[in-house]
Design an enzyme around this catalytic site. Structure first.
Site, PDB file in Angstrom:
ATOM      1  N   LYS A 126       0.837  -1.201   0.000  1.00 27.93           N
ATOM      2  CA  LYS A 126       0.000   0.000   0.000  1.00 27.93           C
ATOM      3  C   LYS A 126       0.875   1.255   0.000  1.00 27.93           C
ATOM      4  O   LYS A 126       0.653   2.187  -0.778  1.00 27.93           O
ATOM      5  CB  LYS A 126      -0.915   0.014   1.230  1.00 27.93           C
ATOM      6  CG  LYS A 126      -1.800  -1.218   1.411  1.00 27.93           C
ATOM      7  CD  LYS A 126      -2.901  -1.291   0.395  1.00 27.93           C
ATOM      8  CE  LYS A 126      -3.965  -2.321   0.775  1.00 27.93           C
ATOM      9  NZ  LYS A 126      -3.487  -3.702   0.895  1.00 27.93           N
ATOM     10  N   LYS A 161      -8.707   1.649   4.064  1.00 26.99           N
ATOM     11  CA  LYS A 161      -8.202   0.276   4.009  1.00 26.99           C
ATOM     12  C   LYS A 161      -7.056   0.087   4.997  1.00 26.99           C
ATOM     13  O   LYS A 161      -6.318   1.025   5.303  1.00 26.99           O
ATOM     14  CB  LYS A 161      -7.736  -0.072   2.592  1.00 26.99           C
ATOM     15  CG  LYS A 161      -6.600   0.807   2.075  1.00 26.99           C
ATOM     16  CD  LYS A 161      -6.151   0.405   0.657  1.00 26.99           C
ATOM     17  CE  LYS A 161      -7.051   0.921  -0.417  1.00 26.99           C
ATOM     18  NZ  LYS A 161      -6.444   0.765  -1.781  1.00 26.99           N
ATOM     19  N   ARG A 226     -10.293  -6.166 -13.201  1.00 23.56           N
ATOM     20  CA  ARG A 226     -11.126  -6.895 -12.241  1.00 23.56           C
ATOM     21  C   ARG A 226     -12.319  -6.003 -11.908  1.00 23.56           C
ATOM     22  O   ARG A 226     -12.171  -4.977 -11.236  1.00 23.56           O
ATOM     23  CB  ARG A 226     -10.296  -7.263 -11.021  1.00 23.56           C
ATOM     24  CG  ARG A 226      -9.156  -8.221 -11.386  1.00 23.56           C
ATOM     25  CD  ARG A 226      -8.026  -8.208 -10.406  1.00 23.56           C
ATOM     26  NE  ARG A 226      -7.413  -6.889 -10.305  1.00 23.56           N
ATOM     27  CZ  ARG A 226      -6.508  -6.566  -9.373  1.00 23.56           C
ATOM     28  NH1 ARG A 226      -6.135  -7.456  -8.488  1.00 23.56           N
ATOM     29  NH2 ARG A 226      -5.991  -5.361  -9.351  1.00 23.56           N
ATOM     30  N   ARG A 234     -15.497  -3.427  -4.459  1.00 21.99           N
ATOM     31  CA  ARG A 234     -14.170  -3.994  -4.667  1.00 21.99           C
ATOM     32  C   ARG A 234     -14.138  -4.833  -5.939  1.00 21.99           C
ATOM     33  O   ARG A 234     -15.045  -5.629  -6.198  1.00 21.99           O
ATOM     34  CB  ARG A 234     -13.772  -4.869  -3.471  1.00 21.99           C
ATOM     35  CG  ARG A 234     -13.725  -4.123  -2.154  1.00 21.99           C
ATOM     36  CD  ARG A 234     -13.606  -5.083  -0.980  1.00 21.99           C
ATOM     37  NE  ARG A 234     -14.757  -5.969  -0.884  1.00 21.99           N
ATOM     38  CZ  ARG A 234     -14.843  -6.995  -0.027  1.00 21.99           C
ATOM     39  NH1 ARG A 234     -13.837  -7.235   0.799  1.00 21.99           N
ATOM     40  NH2 ARG A 234     -15.923  -7.748   0.005  1.00 21.99           N
ATOM     41  N   GLU A 282      -2.216   0.329  -5.772  1.00 20.62           N
ATOM     42  CA  GLU A 282      -1.317  -0.560  -5.030  1.00 20.62           C
ATOM     43  C   GLU A 282      -0.159  -0.966  -5.933  1.00 20.62           C
ATOM     44  O   GLU A 282      -0.294  -1.004  -7.155  1.00 20.62           O
ATOM     45  CB  GLU A 282      -2.032  -1.828  -4.543  1.00 20.62           C
ATOM     46  CG  GLU A 282      -2.929  -1.621  -3.346  1.00 20.62           C
ATOM     47  CD  GLU A 282      -3.416  -2.937  -2.751  1.00 20.62           C
ATOM     48  OE1 GLU A 282      -2.712  -3.963  -2.889  1.00 20.62           O
ATOM     49  OE2 GLU A 282      -4.499  -2.925  -2.147  1.00 20.62           O
ATOM     50  N   ASN A 284       1.951  -4.275  -5.888  1.00 20.01           N
ATOM     51  CA  ASN A 284       2.065  -5.589  -5.270  1.00 20.01           C
ATOM     52  C   ASN A 284       3.409  -6.211  -5.620  1.00 20.01           C
ATOM     53  O   ASN A 284       3.745  -6.350  -6.806  1.00 20.01           O
ATOM     54  CB  ASN A 284       0.934  -6.488  -5.760  1.00 20.01           C
ATOM     55  CG  ASN A 284      -0.429  -5.984  -5.330  1.00 20.01           C
ATOM     56  OD1 ASN A 284      -0.901  -6.288  -4.249  1.00 20.01           O
ATOM     57  ND2 ASN A 284      -1.065  -5.187  -6.182  1.00 20.01           N
TER      58      ASN A 284
END
Length: 319
Positions: A126, A161, A226, A234, A282, A284
């Site tokens: 994050k 979050k 997504r 989400r 983000e 990752n």
């Protein structure tokens, strides 16, 4: 032929129809490499010795149910593998950090670890976005409930979050009416004990949270959008999002190339960049996924691109 060790979650928990680590293993075996696996808790370091692990040497069977055969269990030094691929899923907790310390010691002994342990520690998924403010929606990292209220007053529609979540866990949206804002903050920051992230809501989430894979500093030519379903905010696949592969847009390529040029030289061979609209949400680095979904929908072989980079990284290290 290379000997490759995957430090990952338990093999029996893999969902091989979608698991990215499995797709890496399958491509490695297809090329003739030998595969081993262990858990982070299998790592050991005895004073006066080198970092070792109790590892499973495995062969993939091609069967959908009994997908691997365990050839032998043995204790081996990590430096005796050509590559150690760190693929443990979050949480990014103290035990994860301890594992990176052991992996970093193995590096000092000669092991080749991907992604590098120091880079994993230095780029919490994050927080890593904050290095790129030109690509980030207004964002606040804080423990302070008062600061969150001020941020909400300024931006109206926000996402909150935890810093250590994955798969969409613990993500809340609070709109203009501030409904339940106090309760949500108390839940996430544990009464001020834990740091959270707050971001201005990006309405382009309706078109999907795009996963861009950056391998050796270069983006793959397709992304996985997504897309949230129903009333869900989400897009994460783990939260029921629908994954739709799409060509990389010019703007997404521009963002990915800047991030890749900056972060790949630090030891991040594989990055999963999350972008909503034009905003990076983000970065990752622990165990980026979506290899199989992109490959199956587009025909572009992401595991092959990754394995090419993995093999090249071994050649660079040796030379």
């Amino acid at each position: 032929m290379h000997n490759i060790l995957f430090v990952a979650d338990p093999l029996d928990e893999f969902k091989i129809y979608k698991d990215t680590t499995f797709s890496m293993m399958r491509e490695a075996q297809r090329r003739g490499h030998r595969i081993a696996a262990c858990l982070p808790q299998d790592l050991q370091w005895k004073s006066g010795g080198v970092v070792t692990a109790n590892v499973q040497q495995i062969t993939l069977t091609g069967d959908a149910k009994d997908w691997y055969r365990e050839d032998i269990i043995e204790t081996k030094a990590l430096k005796d593998f050509d590559i150690v691929v760190m693929r443990k899923d979050p949480p990014f907790d103290a035990e994860y950090i301890y594992a990176t310390h052991l992996l970093e010691q193995a590096e000092r002994e000669g092991a080749h670890v991907v992604n590098t342990p120091r880079a994993l520690r230095d780029h919490p998924e994050k927080l890593a976005i904050m290095e790129f403010p030109q690509f980030v929606t207004p964002t606040l990292v804080t423990r302070s409930a008062e600061s969150v209220r001020d941020f909400h007053a300024e931006h109206g529609d926000i996402i909150l979050k935890p810093l250590d979540g994955m798969g969409g866990m613990g993500i809340f949206r609070v709109r203009q009416d501030a409904m339940n804002l106090g309760s949500i903050v108390e839940t996430l920051n544990k009464g001020g004990a834990e740091t959270i992230m707050v971001q201005r809501f990006v309405p382009e989430i309706t078109q999907g949270d795009k996963r861009i894979l950056i391998i050796a500093g270069k983006p793959a030519p397709f992304v996985l959008a997504r897309i949230p379903q129903g009333t869900e905010v989400r897009g994460n696949l783990a939260a029921g999002g629908k994954g739709v592969a799409q060509p990389l847009t010019a703007r997404n390529r521009e963002i990915a190339e800047v991030v890749g040029r900056t972060l790949a030289p630090r030891g991040l061979l594989l990055i999963g960049l999350d972008v909503i609209g034009d905003s990076v949400t983000e970065i990752n680095v622990t165990s980026p996924t979506c290899f199989q979904e992109i490959t199956e929908q587009t025909g572009f072989d992401v595991p092959a691109m990754f394995t090419d980079a993995l093999e090249e990284s071994v050649s660079i290290k040796r030379n």
